[in-house]
Scaffold this motif. Structure first.
Motif, short mmCIF file in Angstrom:
data_model
loop_
_atom_site.label_atom_id
_atom_site.label_comp_id
_atom_site.label_asym_id
_atom_site.label_seq_id
_atom_site.Cartn_x
_atom_site.Cartn_y
_atom_site.Cartn_z
N SER A 111 0.83 -1.20 0.00
CA SER A 111 0.00 0.00 0.00
C SER A 111 0.87 1.25 0.00
N VAL A 112 0.65 2.14 -0.98
CA VAL A 112 1.42 3.38 -1.05
C VAL A 112 1.09 4.28 0.13
N GLY A 113 -0.18 4.32 0.53
CA GLY A 113 -0.57 5.13 1.68
C GLY A 113 0.15 4.71 2.95
N TRP A 114 0.19 3.41 3.19
CA TRP A 114 0.93 2.89 4.34
C TRP A 114 2.42 3.20 4.21
N ALA A 115 2.95 3.12 3.00
CA ALA A 115 4.37 3.41 2.78
C ALA A 115 4.69 4.86 3.15
N ILE A 116 3.83 5.78 2.76
CA ILE A 116 4.05 7.19 3.10
C ILE A 116 3.96 7.39 4.60
N GLY A 117 2.92 6.81 5.22
CA GLY A 117 2.77 6.94 6.67
C GLY A 117 3.95 6.39 7.45
N LEU A 118 4.39 5.20 7.07
CA LEU A 118 5.53 4.59 7.76
C LEU A 118 6.83 5.36 7.48
N GLY A 119 6.95 5.91 6.27
CA GLY A 119 8.12 6.72 5.95
C GLY A 119 8.20 7.96 6.82
N LEU A 120 7.05 8.60 7.07
CA LEU A 120 7.02 9.78 7.94
C LEU A 120 7.38 9.43 9.38
N VAL A 121 6.82 8.32 9.86
CA VAL A 121 7.14 7.89 11.24
C VAL A 121 8.61 7.51 11.35
N LEU A 122 9.12 6.82 10.31
CA LEU A 122 10.53 6.43 10.31
C LEU A 122 11.44 7.66 10.35
N ALA A 123 11.11 8.67 9.56
CA ALA A 123 11.91 9.90 9.56
C ALA A 123 11.88 10.58 10.91
N ALA A 169 11.35 9.18 13.86
CA ALA A 169 12.12 8.40 14.82
C ALA A 169 13.62 8.59 14.60
N LEU A 170 14.05 8.58 13.33
CA LEU A 170 15.47 8.75 13.03
C LEU A 170 15.95 10.16 13.37
N GLY A 171 15.10 11.16 13.11
CA GLY A 171 15.49 12.53 13.40
C GLY A 171 15.78 12.76 14.86
N GLN A 173 3.33 28.12 25.36
CA GLN A 173 2.22 28.39 26.27
C GLN A 173 0.89 27.84 25.77
N GLY A 174 0.74 27.77 24.44
CA GLY A 174 -0.50 27.24 23.89
C GLY A 174 -0.41 25.78 23.53
N PHE A 175 0.79 25.35 23.16
CA PHE A 175 1.01 23.98 22.72
C PHE A 175 2.48 23.67 22.89
N ALA A 176 2.81 22.43 23.20
CA ALA A 176 4.21 22.07 23.46
C ALA A 176 5.09 22.38 22.25
N ILE A 177 6.30 22.85 22.52
CA ILE A 177 7.25 23.15 21.46
C ILE A 177 7.71 21.84 20.81
N PHE A 178 7.81 21.85 19.48
CA PHE A 178 8.11 20.61 18.76
C PHE A 178 9.08 20.89 17.61
N ASN A 179 9.34 19.86 16.79
CA ASN A 179 10.23 19.99 15.64
C ASN A 179 9.66 19.25 14.44
N ILE A 180 10.43 19.24 13.35
CA ILE A 180 9.96 18.59 12.12
C ILE A 180 9.79 17.08 12.32
N ALA A 181 10.68 16.46 13.08
CA ALA A 181 10.57 15.01 13.34
C ALA A 181 9.27 14.69 14.05
N ASP A 182 8.89 15.53 15.03
CA ASP A 182 7.63 15.31 15.74
C ASP A 182 6.44 15.42 14.78
N CYS A 183 6.54 16.35 13.83
CA CYS A 183 5.47 16.49 12.83
C CYS A 183 5.35 15.22 12.00
N GLY A 184 6.50 14.64 11.62
CA GLY A 184 6.46 13.41 10.83
C GLY A 184 5.82 12.27 11.59
N ILE A 185 6.16 12.13 12.88
CA ILE A 185 5.58 11.08 13.69
C ILE A 185 4.07 11.27 13.80
#
Length: 210
Positions: free
Chosen positions: A124-136, A138-140, A169-181
């Motif tokens: 599944s391409v959709g699953w591949a994209i989702g897992l790729g984002l999570v993988l990035a 985690a690696l980041g 103050q409104g939402f926890a500070i995050f990064n690009i890796a957190d966005c991918g996860i």
């Protein structure tokens, strides 16, 4: 008295052996298996291509903000929609589980290994994209655990995005890796709710057949 000439040896066709039973089925099965491997390989490469791009973006943005913004007050961009400020996070995504740095690093390693193992079975391409984002993601963050202070497996993750207001103050500070996860995990959950399995089949159809 004349007789009909006998056909020469060159004119006589040799007998043709009948095809062995099951030979055609075996050849067809081998062809189908070969054709099935091509899309499977393409889907696997989607995982690693997505992961590589987002991982590189995460590393680039972290290095840029550390070099230019660390120790400075929050910098608003996009009309104040986002504030850039550098913090060092010893916890998980969005500053959770602070103080469990080495445990979080081991969990991230387990996640990476699991995704690489699952990638071999993907259709599944959709699953591949989702897992790729999570993988990035985690690696980041795992890269920070390995190479940033205070040391190996205990490094603090660089977070720098504060949404809507400064200082998280409104939402926890995050990064690009957190966005991918977050985005990758949400996509996988959505596909599961829609009945799309990682191997390209429909879980709903499986239930109907059962």
């Amino acid at each position: 008295m004349s007789t009909d000439p006998s056909p020469s040896e060159s004119e006589v066709s040799p007998p043709v052996d009948p095809p062995e039973p099951g030979a055609a089925d075996t050849a067809a099965a081998e062809t189908e298996a070969t054709e099935a491997q091509a899309p499977k390989r393409r889907v696997v490469w989607v995982v690693f291509a997505v992961a590589a791009v987002l991982w590189a973006l995460d590393l680039l943005t972290k290095n840029l903000v550390v070099a230019n913004l660390e120790g400075q007050p929050p910098k608003p961009i996009l009309g104040g929609l986002i504030y850039l400020q550098v913090i060092r996070n010893a916890g998980a995504a969005f500053s959770m589980a602070t103080g469990m740095t080495w445990v979080l690093a081991l969990i991230a390693i387990a996640v990476v290994v699991a995704i690489v193992w699952i990638a071999r079975r993907l259709r599944s391409v959709g699953w591949a994209i989702g897992l790729g984002l999570v993988l990035a993601g985690a690696l980041g963050n795992l890269t920070d655990r390995f190479f940033r202070e205070p040391g190996f497996l205990r490094g603090h993750v660089v977070d720098f995005i504060s949404a809507f207001v400064p200082n998280g103050q409104g939402f926890a500070i995050f990064n690009i890796a957190d966005c991918g996860i977050t985005v990758g995990g949400a996509l996988i959950v959505l596909l599961s709710l829609l009945g799309r399995d990682y191997d390209g089949t429909s879980t709903r159809k499986k239930k109907e057949k059962a």
